[in-house]
Design a protein around this motif. Sequence first.
Motif, PDB file in Angstrom:
ATOM      1  N   ALA A 138      -4.364   0.052   7.934  1.00  0.00           N
ATOM      2  CA  ALA A 138      -3.174   1.312   7.774  1.00  0.00           C
ATOM      3  C   ALA A 138      -2.146   0.606   7.090  1.00  0.00           C
ATOM      4  O   ALA A 138      -1.785   1.515   6.026  1.00  0.00           O
ATOM      5  CB  ALA A 138      -2.732   1.504   9.330  1.00  0.00           C
ATOM      6  N   ASP A 180      -3.002   0.041   3.192  1.00  0.00           N
ATOM      7  CA  ASP A 180      -2.930   1.277   2.579  1.00  0.00           C
ATOM      8  C   ASP A 180      -1.577   1.711   2.250  1.00  0.00           C
ATOM      9  O   ASP A 180      -1.244   2.363   1.116  1.00  0.00           O
ATOM     10  CB  ASP A 180      -3.725   2.065   3.420  1.00  0.00           C
ATOM     11  CG  ASP A 180      -4.449   3.391   2.608  1.00  0.00           C
ATOM     12  OD1 ASP A 180      -4.873   3.121   1.455  1.00  0.00           O
ATOM     13  OD2 ASP A 180      -4.311   4.544   2.854  1.00  0.00           O
ATOM     14  N   LEU A 181      -0.786   1.876   3.259  1.00  0.00           N
ATOM     15  CA  LEU A 181       0.516   2.444   3.090  1.00  0.00           C
ATOM     16  C   LEU A 181       1.383   1.581   2.095  1.00  0.00           C
ATOM     17  O   LEU A 181       2.091   1.889   1.323  1.00  0.00           O
ATOM     18  CB  LEU A 181       1.240   2.236   4.469  1.00  0.00           C
ATOM     19  CG  LEU A 181       2.752   3.271   4.734  1.00  0.00           C
ATOM     20  CD1 LEU A 181       2.443   4.439   4.364  1.00  0.00           C
ATOM     21  CD2 LEU A 181       3.038   2.940   6.008  1.00  0.00           C
ATOM     22  N   ILE A 215       0.308   0.359  -0.669  1.00  0.00           N
ATOM     23  CA  ILE A 215      -0.049   0.821  -2.079  1.00  0.00           C
ATOM     24  C   ILE A 215       1.202   1.751  -2.439  1.00  0.00           C
ATOM     25  O   ILE A 215       1.647   1.891  -3.390  1.00  0.00           O
ATOM     26  CB  ILE A 215      -1.456   1.438  -1.985  1.00  0.00           C
ATOM     27  CG1 ILE A 215      -2.540   0.227  -1.645  1.00  0.00           C
ATOM     28  CG2 ILE A 215      -1.709   1.980  -3.684  1.00  0.00           C
ATOM     29  CD1 ILE A 215      -3.903   0.776  -1.579  1.00  0.00           C
ATOM     30  N   THR A 216       1.389   2.573  -1.506  1.00  0.00           N
ATOM     31  CA  THR A 216       2.226   4.002  -1.749  1.00  0.00           C
ATOM     32  C   THR A 216       3.528   3.375  -1.915  1.00  0.00           C
ATOM     33  O   THR A 216       4.200   3.799  -2.801  1.00  0.00           O
ATOM     34  CB  THR A 216       2.245   5.024  -0.613  1.00  0.00           C
ATOM     35  OG1 THR A 216       0.701   5.360  -0.498  1.00  0.00           O
ATOM     36  CG2 THR A 216       3.225   5.995  -0.590  1.00  0.00           C
ATOM     37  N   GLN A 263      -9.142  -0.145   0.628  1.00  0.00           N
ATOM     38  CA  GLN A 263      -8.115  -0.201  -0.844  1.00  0.00           C
ATOM     39  C   GLN A 263      -7.481  -1.677  -0.661  1.00  0.00           C
ATOM     40  O   GLN A 263      -7.407  -2.258   0.473  1.00  0.00           O
ATOM     41  CB  GLN A 263      -7.088   0.522  -0.744  1.00  0.00           C
ATOM     42  CG  GLN A 263      -7.480   1.997  -0.677  1.00  0.00           C
ATOM     43  CD  GLN A 263      -7.211   2.755  -2.242  1.00  0.00           C
ATOM     44  OE1 GLN A 263      -6.913   2.301  -2.944  1.00  0.00           O
ATOM     45  NE2 GLN A 263      -7.630   4.001  -1.903  1.00  0.00           N
TER      46      GLN A 263
END
Lengths: 674, 674
Positions: free
Chosen positions: A166, A169-170, A172-173, A147
């Motif tokens: 990691a 990706d985090l 994005i949240t 991502q």
Amino acid sequence: MELNNFFNPQSVAIIGASSNKNKVGFALLTNLLKSGQRAIYPVNVNSQELAGLKSYPTVTDIPNKIDLAVIAVRADIVPQILVECGAKKITSVIIISSGFKEAGESGQELEAKIARAAREYGIALLGPNCLGVIDSQTDFNASFAAQKPPKGKIAFLSQSGALGTAILDLAITHNIGFSKFISLGNEAQLTEIEFLEYLAHDQDTEAILIYLEKLSNGPEFMRLCAEITKTKPVVVLRAGRSDRGLKAAMSHTGSLAPADSVFAAACRQTGVITVESIREFFNLAKLFQLGIKRPLQRLVILTNGGGPSVVTADLVDLSQSLSLVEFSTETKEALRKVLPPMAAVGNPVDIIGDALASRYADALKIICAEKETDGIILILTPQMMTEVEATAKLVAEFSQQKPILPIFIGGPTVEPGLVYFKQNNLVNFTFPKDAVEALDNLARGIKKQETITNTDNPLVPPSSLIMMNFTGVSKILKDYEINLTGILVKEKTELAGALSKLGVAPFVLKAISPDIIHKTDTGAIKLNLKNIEEVERAWDEIIANNPHAKLEGMFLQPMAVGKEVIIGMKRDPIFGPTILFGWGGIFTEVLKDTTLRIAPVSKEIALEMIREIKGAKILTGVRGEKAVDEEALADLMVKVSKLAIDHPEIKELDLNPVIITPAGIKVADIRIMV
Amino acid sequence: MELNNFFNPQSVAIIGASSNKNKVGFALLTNLLKSGQRAIYPVNVNSQELAGLKSYPTVTDIPNKIDLAVIAVRADIVPQILVECGAKKITSVIIISSGFKEAGESGQELEAKIARAAREYGIALLGPNCLGVIDSQTDFNASFAAQKPPKGKIAFLSQSGALGTAILDLAITHNIGFSKFISLGNEAQLTEIEFLEYLAHDQDTEAILIYLEKLSNGPEFMRLCAEITKTKPVVVLRAGRSDRGLKAAMSHTGSLAPADSVFAAACRQTGVITVESIREFFNLAKLFQLGIKRPLQRLVILTNGGGPSVVTADLVDLSQSLSLVEFSTETKEALRKVLPPMAAVGNPVDIIGDALASRYADALKIICAEKETDGIILILTPQMMTEVEATAKLVAEFSQQKPILPIFIGGPTVEPGLVYFKQNNLVNFTFPKDAVEALDNLARGIKKQETITNTDNPLVPPSSLIMMNFTGVSKILKDYEINLTGILVKEKTELAGALSKLGVAPFVLKAISPDIIHKTDTGAIKLNLKNIEEVERAWDEIIANNPHAKLEGMFLQPMAVGKEVIIGMKRDPIFGPTILFGWGGIFTEVLKDTTLRIAPVSKEIALEMIREIKGAKILTGVRGEKAVDEEALADLMVKVSKLAIDHPEIKELDLNPVIITPAGIKVADIRIMV
């Protein structure tokens, strides 16, 4: 070195491009093809066409100019590919492939080979064994990350690819935007230093995060960071601080790691924020996402719930660098006017459980006008009537006036607020501690920046240590005007003469021998000797206690009584000489109350060191006791610092103890290792 | 007191039930109606029917027996409602209404009134000013919380309603199950003590979380916790630890809070885990949700990413109570056989980025068979080929063999794993630090439980202090065989006689006066006096330095030289006498290296206290120095402890300094406040 092509190349060759979804070469090609208007050239000896593009057997077959080559082929053929890149005059290369230094001996040889090839062809080389590069601002993605993170102003340099994926990706949240992501890999050529230099001038980058296991050049790192932190915060997540962590880091990079205390000193001297956990790293990124890049230390807590605000007040009040604003009577009165009688108008401002968004707005208007306030911690707990989304909107609105850190604590009920934040480039802190810790880290890291620092510290490779003989030590002491009272006595018969020269008892007698490092442990020092008989008896006992030590003689000193401190110097292989100050004698090891700096240490820094050890008050005088001569102590530290820079052959030096007496400070013992 | 009716009543009256969605009485009624098969009786003087049920004008109009009444009406009519409940023979009542003690003076009167009414009618009363009660196991909800938390085995007692709603809501997102939630409110009658007692025997509860601002009975709290923590972990989030936090807590409860150091000692002595942040509180709840209720200290890290595992290894290695297992050669060999050559088979076990779920399974099989391992920290970073959901399934499967703490670090890419965990009653830790901190908190809290503790400590209300006169002090010293060498001299002319009685110089002379507390500060003590001339001069100087002090005389002592410690006693209004031990003299205030216990202190505990201060090694002997007579020091502490329990009139007592000399320990000064 020109690094622009890593971030915004117009033409990219991807060597090892693949149509197999399980291959890195597929992910790379896919990401590159989504990278805006660029010419992408797949290279794969077995394919004619990939993803609808013509594929070339080798990079040299491509008819056009190539700005950047990305290599994702088997390790053993990478050297050959590099040669082809050289032939094609490609000057920027990313090697994604693994199987180099991290894979043992044969991999090490391969890595040396590619470093040589890069040098030979003038190639700027990133990797090998890395995830690649992402630039959100130019919309360029030469990584195999699944991502892409949101666009933003934070740059992220990582010596771990896994940590990179990691966190991206985090992000994005949690809606944290990045300008650039650079996975450094094995650093066969380009290191954190070159990219830091690039980021220093990168206008898209306003803050820098670094995951760091190894460091290639301490002084250069310090020089750069001292410069960068003047305008952009730099956060380092330092890994390999413990024995087990270091071992784990070595096993996957095989590189030299700086000693933790030395690295911490270097960061503190250059205003770099160091953190110990991914959690702190990430929460600082949240601060930056909110646009908070300079310390906010005087805070107001605004809350609709009593319990969470009490906990938060505790955290702020007990933090190292933050405090709660004391409101003026006017502010309190203004708040009282708009808030219900049960509300608390101190700080925390508790607008109580039935607060609608309008009540938050009423309070925010007043607090934002408060001049003493740097920032607001806004806590929302989900009560029956709480207007979550409307309150989130207020956060966005009032953030224009004063920085606001929102902490909406809850799950499904607060979700609409989090969604609103995401849509508006804001973030939420899950817990009060996340926000308070981040603010404290920011303030502590940045406020500590000190006057800077020579970058020419001589770096000396580590080697075995031997003790300098007394003649050498004496010369050094003389050259730097360091006074060690006492007389070297070579024969027992000379004791009486020495005694009369020194005058008043009591005396100390100690062995001078390259074989004796800890004199107390081996009975090689005798204290409190009152007369010639006792001194002579001590001579015999010391010899009896150390039958095998080769003696240069014994040192006879007047015995000084007072508080004992240590001034130490140790040469770090990455940062050069370091200066230590702390409690001396047996307290050194037991209380571990010491502080450290990278040399050179100016008088100003030396005074700061004296004042910052935990027991500093004992030195500076408690209960009407006379204060220590700090000036003299600081001068002595500056001398040691100078000496360390002038004499690269000296690996370690300890003045221990330095005794603080009513008559001044006295160096009671010195040890120099070369 | 019988509390069953708060958790599983068969018939409930809701007084102040409402059809207005903005009213608490509506939310309460709604929640009650979802509470399984129970008879619910709305009471509202203005309604005939509510939510399809007949509504009664008063509770006395209900024809049936009522197990529990829930009151949500205006504060000023609550006393009258309570009288009606009494008339109706209702023995359990929850008062939700606010406007009592927290609302100032008139509220305080109202609260006293309802407490009296409850006592008069034999009513067990929870509240007022609370959120209510939820029992997930009996499916009972007498709260106005918007959401009900998942069913589980953790009980949560909260002195803040807002913190309650926030955590219960967040628990839904993170899938943490609760057995019971009790919002304690103002505690007009029932307190944390009664509910702790209930939870001690509650079979649905396996762990207890408490948010605590105030404490009603220290000794009873200790007695209960010592008992409960033998089988169920107890975690306290203590709020009001700082000046500002305490002030904030006072403003919304107005109750007495225990001093932080005293409360910490009480918790440590009874095995209660204390935390400082909601984040730690919540992460411990995650541990309990995973069924981990006893310490796991010897850990293995299993990872597919190098960087995060290095950081985690650091955190474990630098934690206070956790360690990484050293694998046997057999284990390493077994791992090497199933893992690829680039994997690291030490601990962390790094199965590298391209690991599919099957490789996690291969490693887990071997690690789960490892006898030295208490638990596994399983890290997953989202790589291109990572099988997130399949790996989540493995966590569920192998957790049957060995406790596993999953840390899936990431956002959208790891989401399928988090969903799987949620469906299977498992939780994920967002960051390594979350898991490591929780394990460290669990181990530190529980391992420290000590032999228990008298619960009959006399509690004495705080009052102003005066210094005990020398006659009183002498009697106490004699009764408890505490030796203070020296002679009280009332006239200067007696000095010579006293001097010859004491013998060898040097001497110390100090003023004895109720007006002088810090002798050093006021020049009321003179050290190192060598002969009668110096002693007499000192006498005059002390008088000159303290012209207004009323003297009982002066104390002449032989001067002892050595390390100085303090043994102190202070009476806490909530916990009774506390015993302090630490470095004495000027070090007491500067190093703050002290430790504290609630009395009584046994010899065993006293020895532990001596050994746990940071500078303990200096006491127990470093570098061949003679060790301190710990036994004598411990005996002295036990005497002080006994004395404190026997003499409730003594508020404070300091033996400071107690001097450690080669000849033994000597009490050099004593101060007693009554």
